[in-house]
Motif scaffolding. Structure first.
Motif, PDB file in Angstrom:
ATOM      1  N   ILE A 349       0.828  -1.205   0.000  1.00  0.00           N
ATOM      2  CA  ILE A 349       0.000   0.000   0.000  1.00  0.00           C
ATOM      3  C   ILE A 349       0.863   1.256   0.000  1.00  0.00           C
ATOM      4  CG2 ILE A 349      -1.574   1.348   1.466  1.00  0.00           C
ATOM      5  CD1 ILE A 349      -3.199  -1.132   1.882  1.00  0.00           C
ATOM      6  N   ALA A 350       1.971   1.219   0.734  1.00  0.00           N
ATOM      7  CA  ALA A 350       2.876   2.380   0.737  1.00  0.00           C
ATOM      8  C   ALA A 350       3.349   2.674  -0.687  1.00  0.00           C
ATOM      9  CB  ALA A 350       4.073   2.116   1.646  1.00  0.00           C
ATOM     10  N   ASN A 351       3.742   1.631  -1.414  1.00  0.00           N
ATOM     11  CA  ASN A 351       4.224   1.849  -2.782  1.00  0.00           C
ATOM     12  C   ASN A 351       3.113   2.282  -3.724  1.00  0.00           C
ATOM     13  OD1 ASN A 351       7.110   1.433  -2.849  1.00  0.00           O
ATOM     14  ND2 ASN A 351       6.640  -0.616  -2.097  1.00  0.00           N
ATOM     15  N   LYS A 352       1.903   1.746  -3.531  1.00  0.00           N
ATOM     16  CA  LYS A 352       0.778   2.201  -4.350  1.00  0.00           C
ATOM     17  C   LYS A 352       0.536   3.688  -4.138  1.00  0.00           C
ATOM     18  CE  LYS A 352      -2.006  -1.930  -5.185  1.00  0.00           C
ATOM     19  NZ  LYS A 352      -3.164  -2.736  -4.777  1.00  0.00           N
ATOM     20  N   PHE A 353       0.612   4.097  -2.869  1.00  0.00           N
ATOM     21  CA  PHE A 353       0.399   5.510  -2.551  1.00  0.00           C
ATOM     22  C   PHE A 353       1.463   6.373  -3.233  1.00  0.00           C
ATOM     23  CE2 PHE A 353       0.787   9.355  -0.044  1.00  0.00           C
ATOM     24  CZ  PHE A 353      -0.520   9.710   0.249  1.00  0.00           C
ATOM     25  N   ILE A 354       2.720   5.974  -3.118  1.00  0.00           N
ATOM     26  CA  ILE A 354       3.817   6.733  -3.749  1.00  0.00           C
ATOM     27  C   ILE A 354       3.590   6.845  -5.248  1.00  0.00           C
ATOM     28  CG2 ILE A 354       6.274   6.656  -4.354  1.00  0.00           C
ATOM     29  CD1 ILE A 354       6.795   5.328  -1.647  1.00  0.00           C
ATOM     30  N   ASN A 355       3.200   5.743  -5.867  1.00  0.00           N
ATOM     31  CA  ASN A 355       3.004   5.748  -7.319  1.00  0.00           C
ATOM     32  C   ASN A 355       1.821   6.612  -7.747  1.00  0.00           C
ATOM     33  OD1 ASN A 355       5.126   3.966  -7.538  1.00  0.00           O
ATOM     34  ND2 ASN A 355       3.826   2.147  -7.676  1.00  0.00           N
ATOM     35  N   ALA A 356       0.775   6.598  -6.935  1.00  0.00           N
ATOM     36  CA  ALA A 356      -0.485   7.209  -7.374  1.00  0.00           C
ATOM     37  C   ALA A 356      -0.592   8.692  -7.036  1.00  0.00           C
ATOM     38  CB  ALA A 356      -1.669   6.462  -6.761  1.00  0.00           C
ATOM     39  N   VAL A 357       0.080   9.135  -5.990  1.00  0.00           N
ATOM     40  CA  VAL A 357      -0.063  10.542  -5.599  1.00  0.00           C
ATOM     41  C   VAL A 357       0.964  11.375  -6.359  1.00  0.00           C
ATOM     42  CG1 VAL A 357       0.168  12.192  -3.708  1.00  0.00           C
ATOM     43  CG2 VAL A 357      -1.031  10.033  -3.347  1.00  0.00           C
ATOM     44  N   ASN A 358       0.480  12.364  -7.071  1.00  0.00           N
ATOM     45  CA  ASN A 358       1.364  13.172  -7.896  1.00  0.00           C
ATOM     46  C   ASN A 358       1.521  14.550  -7.291  1.00  0.00           C
ATOM     47  OD1 ASN A 358       2.953  14.188  -9.843  1.00  0.00           O
ATOM     48  ND2 ASN A 358       1.474  14.009 -11.506  1.00  0.00           N
ATOM     49  N   SER A 359       2.214  14.611  -6.157  1.00  0.00           N
ATOM     50  CA  SER A 359       2.481  15.889  -5.511  1.00  0.00           C
ATOM     51  C   SER A 359       3.979  16.169  -5.571  1.00  0.00           C
ATOM     52  CB  SER A 359       1.999  15.857  -4.067  1.00  0.00           C
ATOM     53  OG  SER A 359       0.596  15.649  -4.042  1.00  0.00           O
ATOM     54  N   ALA A 360       4.341  17.413  -5.334  1.00  0.00           N
ATOM     55  CA  ALA A 360       5.762  17.780  -5.398  1.00  0.00           C
ATOM     56  C   ALA A 360       6.575  16.903  -4.442  1.00  0.00           C
ATOM     57  CB  ALA A 360       5.932  19.251  -5.060  1.00  0.00           C
ATOM     58  N   ALA A 361       6.011  16.631  -3.252  1.00  0.00           N
ATOM     59  CA  ALA A 361       6.681  15.727  -2.311  1.00  0.00           C
ATOM     60  C   ALA A 361       5.666  14.707  -1.805  1.00  0.00           C
ATOM     61  CB  ALA A 361       7.283  16.503  -1.152  1.00  0.00           C
ATOM     62  N   VAL A 362       6.051  13.440  -1.868  1.00  0.00           N
ATOM     63  CA  VAL A 362       5.200  12.343  -1.413  1.00  0.00           C
ATOM     64  C   VAL A 362       5.955  11.593  -0.323  1.00  0.00           C
ATOM     65  CG1 VAL A 362       3.881  10.312  -2.114  1.00  0.00           C
ATOM     66  CG2 VAL A 362       4.290  12.149  -3.760  1.00  0.00           C
ATOM     67  N   TYR A 363       5.310  11.411   0.834  1.00  0.00           N
ATOM     68  CA  TYR A 363       6.008  10.872   1.987  1.00  0.00           C
ATOM     69  C   TYR A 363       5.421   9.560   2.492  1.00  0.00           C
ATOM     70  CZ  TYR A 363       8.188  15.480   2.556  1.00  0.00           C
ATOM     71  OH  TYR A 363       8.896  16.633   2.367  1.00  0.00           O
ATOM     72  N   VAL A 364       6.274   8.741   3.091  1.00  0.00           N
ATOM     73  CA  VAL A 364       5.828   7.587   3.844  1.00  0.00           C
ATOM     74  C   VAL A 364       6.367   7.710   5.270  1.00  0.00           C
ATOM     75  CG1 VAL A 364       5.875   5.067   4.060  1.00  0.00           C
ATOM     76  CG2 VAL A 364       5.854   6.127   1.783  1.00  0.00           C
ATOM     77  N   ASN A 365       5.468   7.641   6.234  1.00  0.00           N
ATOM     78  CA  ASN A 365       5.821   7.659   7.660  1.00  0.00           C
ATOM     79  C   ASN A 365       6.760   8.806   8.029  1.00  0.00           C
ATOM     80  OD1 ASN A 365       4.208   5.414   7.923  1.00  0.00           O
ATOM     81  ND2 ASN A 365       5.918   3.959   7.774  1.00  0.00           N
ATOM     82  N   THR A 366       6.437   9.959   7.476  1.00  0.00           N
ATOM     83  CA  THR A 366       7.294  11.139   7.631  1.00  0.00           C
ATOM     84  C   THR A 366       6.394  12.368   7.702  1.00  0.00           C
ATOM     85  OG1 THR A 366       9.053  10.074   6.354  1.00  0.00           O
ATOM     86  CG2 THR A 366       9.130  12.471   6.488  1.00  0.00           C
ATOM     87  N   SER A 367       6.785  13.332   8.490  1.00  0.00           N
ATOM     88  CA  SER A 367       6.037  14.580   8.599  1.00  0.00           C
ATOM     89  C   SER A 367       6.123  15.383   7.301  1.00  0.00           C
ATOM     90  CB  SER A 367       6.610  15.400   9.756  1.00  0.00           C
ATOM     91  OG  SER A 367       6.099  16.705   9.739  1.00  0.00           O
ATOM     92  N   THR A 368       5.014  16.036   6.933  1.00  0.00           N
ATOM     93  CA  THR A 368       5.020  16.896   5.740  1.00  0.00           C
ATOM     94  C   THR A 368       5.921  18.114   5.917  1.00  0.00           C
ATOM     95  OG1 THR A 368       3.065  18.051   6.606  1.00  0.00           O
ATOM     96  CG2 THR A 368       2.683  16.284   5.012  1.00  0.00           C
TER      97      THR A 368
END
Lengths: 415, 415
Positions: A349-368
Motif C-alpha cells: 500500500i505504501a508503494n501504491k500511494f507513492i506511485n499514485a499521488v502526484n504531488s511535489a513531495a510524497v512521503y511515507v511515515n514522515t512529517s510533511t
C-alpha cells in the motif's frame, strides 16, 4: 523611471552577469553583507517608519512581526547571505556531452535564466534573500515588495546597488519597483520582452493573479493543502507523533498538515486517541460527518469548502475514508500538490500511494514539514514550486538556471 | 461534449496512464500502428475530403501538400510510430537519491507531466505523432488540429481510441476537440484545473495568442530567426558551404538561416563571393546599407523589420558589422533564441561568442540546420523550445515528464 526602462536595463545587466565569474559574484555578496553591517542604523530607522505606518494602519500584530527587521534579525539575514557565498555556483556546468556520428560535438551548458521578476509581500528580508540568490546564479532581478515595507526595501536596495558598484557590476543587476501602485504588478507580468521568469511569493490571490495575467512563465508555489492518510496497519502512537509534528510545530507555513484521512477500519480506535493527543495542544478538529459521529463534541462539523482550504492555523480537517482508493480520490480532488503522505506499515500500500499521488513531495511515515530547501539539503530555497514544469518542490540555486545546447563542428553541414 | 468534461476525463485517464507499465504502453502504440495499417482506405478517403475542401477554399499548393496523407506518407507515419516503441521510457527513473543526516531517504522520480494540450495546424501526421509521444510518456492528451484537416484527424483519433480500447487503456487518454470554432482554443488555454502543459505547434500568431491567453504553462517554440556571424578569420570557402546548407537545404523550416552578419574587415572580399555562390541557387540577398553598397545589384535593400522576420524562404538578410560586439548586439536584438552560430578560426572569439549568445543552440563552424531532435540523437522531437524554463531546444521524451520528490522515513519528524 518606467517599467520598460527597468526591463531593458535588467536585460542589459543580465548579459554582463551571465559572463561574470564566481569570484566576482561572491565578492558582490560579501560587499552587500558589509554594506548591511555598516548601515544597520539606517536600515532599522527605515524599518521603524514601516512599523509605525503599519501600526497607524491597524495591521495585526502577526503582520507587524513579519515586517520587523531589527538588529538581531538583520544579523540573521547577513549570516544567510554569507552562507550563499559558500554554496556551489551551478552556472557553467556542462552535461549530456557527446559526439554525434556526424562529428558534431554537442553538450548542454547550465546558464542563468536571465531576468527574474519577483513579487512578494511583508517580510523585507526577502529583498536581500532574492537579490543574493539571483546574483549568485548570474541573474538580474526586478523586485516588487509590499507597500507595507517600502521604506525598508528602498534602503536595502540602495545598499545592494552601492555594493554592486563597489565590485564593478551594473547597479541595475538588482532593481526595485518603487511605485506602490498595484497596476505596476500587472505591467511587470507583461514585460516578456525582458523578463524570463516570474516568482510570486505570496498568498493564493497573488498566485492566481500572476497565473491569469502573466505572459511570462510563472513559478506557482508556496500554497500547501497537505494531507496525511493514516492507513489501517499504522502504528497509532508513532502516527500521532508525526501528525502532531506536521500540524502543530509551525501551523502558519505551507508544509503544515491541513487534512488527516483516517482508514475506516481503525477510525473508532484512532480518532478518540487523536483528539486526546491534539486537543490539549490547542488543535481544533474540523470533521466530516463520519468522523464527527465518532469524535462528538471533540470536533466541529466541516463546512462546504473546508477541505479545500490551506488552514495556516491550528485547525485540522479530519475525514474517514473507506480505503486507499477513497484516500487517493480525496487527495486528487483537494491537494494543492505540495506535500502529501501516508502513515502505514503495509509495504504494498505504501508503494501504491507513492506511485499514485502526484504531488511535489510524497512521503511515507514522515512529517510533511520536511518539504523545505534547507531540510532537503539544497542550501538555499528560492520558492517551493507546486507546478509541474521546470521545477517541483523546494527550488535551490540550480532551479534559477536553464541550459543552452552548444554545438561545435569542423565546418559541418547537415546531409 | 464540453471542454470541462474533456478535461476531467483526460485528468482521470492521466492517473491510470501514470501507473501503466512500459509493456502496456508499447502494446498501445503497436495496436495503433495496426489500426492505421488495417484502415488505410478509410484514412485516405477522409484525407481526400480535406484535400477537396482545401482546393475548393483556394488553399495554396504548398498548404495542400502539407494536408496530404496518402498511402506512402501513412507508411512513414506508421514507421515513425513503431520507432517510438523502440525508445527508452523515461518514466520511473529515480535520481538525486540520498539519505539525509536525519535519516530521511529522499530521491526524485521521473513522472509524466499529466495532461498535455496540443494545438497544431495543417499536417495530420502530428495527430499520430503527438498521441504516440504522449502515450509513451504516460501523459493524456487533448488535441486540437486545424480545421483544414478535421476529417483526417477525426478518423485518426477514432482509430487511436479503438486501439486504446483493445489494450485496455482509457479511450480518453487521447481526445480531440471536434468543434472547429476558434473560441475553443481560448477555452482550452484556461483549462488549468485539468491541463498541465500547452504545446502550440504553429506560426508566431498562434504562439503569441497562447502566451497571452493561457493560464497553463506554454512551451513556446518553433520560431527561428537564426543568425550566422562570419568573423574575419573565417575560411571563406568552407563558410560558404555552411551558409548554403543553413539557407538553401530546407528554407521553410525553423532552423534555416535568416541573417548573415559579416565582419567589416572581410566584407569587401566575402560578400561578392557570397553572391556568386548563393544567387545561382535562387537566394535573394536582403542587405542593409553597408552590405548593399558592396553587393550593388546583387542585393535588394533591407526594409524596416526585415531583420526581425523569420523568412521561411530563400531570402537571406545580410549585414556588415564592425566586430564581435556589434554582432552580439544584433543577435540579442533580433534573434528568437533558437539557433545562432559563428564561423571563425579564432579560438578566443569563438568562446566569447558561445558564452555571450543565449540561444537554445549556439554553434561554431556548424550549420544551424542541426537543431532538430533526430539530428541531436533524441529519437523523437515533440517541439523545439525557444523559451528558457523546463526545456530548451529540441524536446524529446524526457521533456514530456517532470519529477516528484519521494521521502521515506521511519516515523520521522522535523526537529
Amino acid at each position: 523611471m518606467n517599467l520598460q526602462q527597468i526591463g531593458q536595463q535588467a536585460k542589459d545587466a543580465s548579459y554582463e552577469l551571465a559572463i561574470t565569474d564566481t569570484t566576482t559574484k561572491n565578492a558582490a555578496l560579501e560587499a552587500i553583507a558589509i554594506e548591511l553591517e555598516v548601515n544597520v542604523a539606517e536600515i532599522v530607522a527605515a524599518n521603524n517608519k514601516d512599523i509605525e505606518a503599519g501600526k497607524a494602519a491597524g495591521l495585526t500584530d502577526a503582520l507587524l512581526d513579519r515586517l520587523l527587521l531589527n538588529e538581531e534579525r538583520l544579523a540573521g539575514v547577513i549570516a544567510d547571505l554569507r552562507s550563499v557565498i559558500g554554496l556551489a555556483d551551478p552556472v557553467g556546468e556542462e552535461f549530456d556531452g557527446k559526439v554525434l556520428e556526424n562529428g558534431l560535438k554537442l553538450c548542454k551548458r547550465r546558464v542563468p535564466v536571465g531576468v527574474l521578476g519577483v513579487i512578494y509581500e511583508a517580510r523585507p528580508n526577502v529583498t536581500i534573500d532574492i537579490a543574493a540568490l539571483s546574483l549568485k546564479t548570474g541573474n538580474a532581478s526586478i523586485l516588487r515588495g509590499g507597500k507595507e515595507t517600502i521604506n525598508s526595501n528602498l534602503v536595502l536596495v540602495k545598499l545592494i546597488q552601492a555594493a554592486l558598484e563597489k565590485v564593478g557590476l551594473p547597479t541595475t543587476s538588482v532593481q526595485y519597483i518603487e511605485n506602490t501602485d498595484r497596476a505596476l504588478v500587472g505591467e511587470l507580468l507583461k514585460l516578456d520582452k525582458y523578463v524570463d521568469m516570474i516568482i510570486p511569493r505570496g498568498n493564493s490571490g497573488l498566485q492566481k493573479f500572476c497565473k491569469e495575467n502573466s505572459t511570462i512563465p510563472v513559478i506557482i508555489g508556496g500554497i500547501g493543502i497537505c494531507h496525511l492518510f493514516a492507513e489501517k496497519t499504522v502504528n497509532v502512537e508513532k502516527a500521532l507523533v508525526i501528525i502532531e509534528n506536521a500540524k502543530v510545530q509551525r501551523p502558519s507555513v505551507c508544509n503544515a498538515l491541513d487534512t488527516l484521512l483516517v482508514d475506516a477500519d481503525i477510525a473508532e480506535i484512532f480518532l478518540p486517541k487523536l483528539a486526546a493527543h491534539l486537543l490539549p495542544l490547542g488543535v481544533t478538529l474540523v470533521a466530516e460527518e463520519k468522523a464527527k459521529a465518532i469524535l462528538g463534541d471533540d470536533a466541529q462539523l466541516a463546512q462546504e469548502g473546508d477541505f479545500s482550504r490551506e488552514w495556516l492555523s491550528l485547525n485540522l480537517g479530519v475525514k474517514v475514508v473507506a480505503d486507499l482508493s477513497e484516500a487517493l480520490s480525496h487527495i486528487r480532488e483537494h491537494s494543492s500538490e505540495h506535500s502529501d503522505g501516508i502513515l502505514t506499515n503495509d509495504f504494498t500500500i505504501a508503494n501504491k500511494f507513492i506511485n499514485a499521488v502526484n504531488s511535489a513531495a510524497v512521503y511515507v511515515n514522515t512529517s510533511t514539514r520536511f518539504t523545505d530547501g534547507s531540510q532537503f539539503g539544497l542550501g538555499a530555497e528560492v520558492a517551493v514550486s507546486t507546478q509541474k514544469l521546470h521545477a517541483r518542490g523546494p527550488m535551490g540555486l540550480p532551479e534559477l538556471t536553464t541550459y543552452k545546447w552548444i554545438g561545435i563542428g569542423d565546418n559541418l553541414i547537415r546531409s
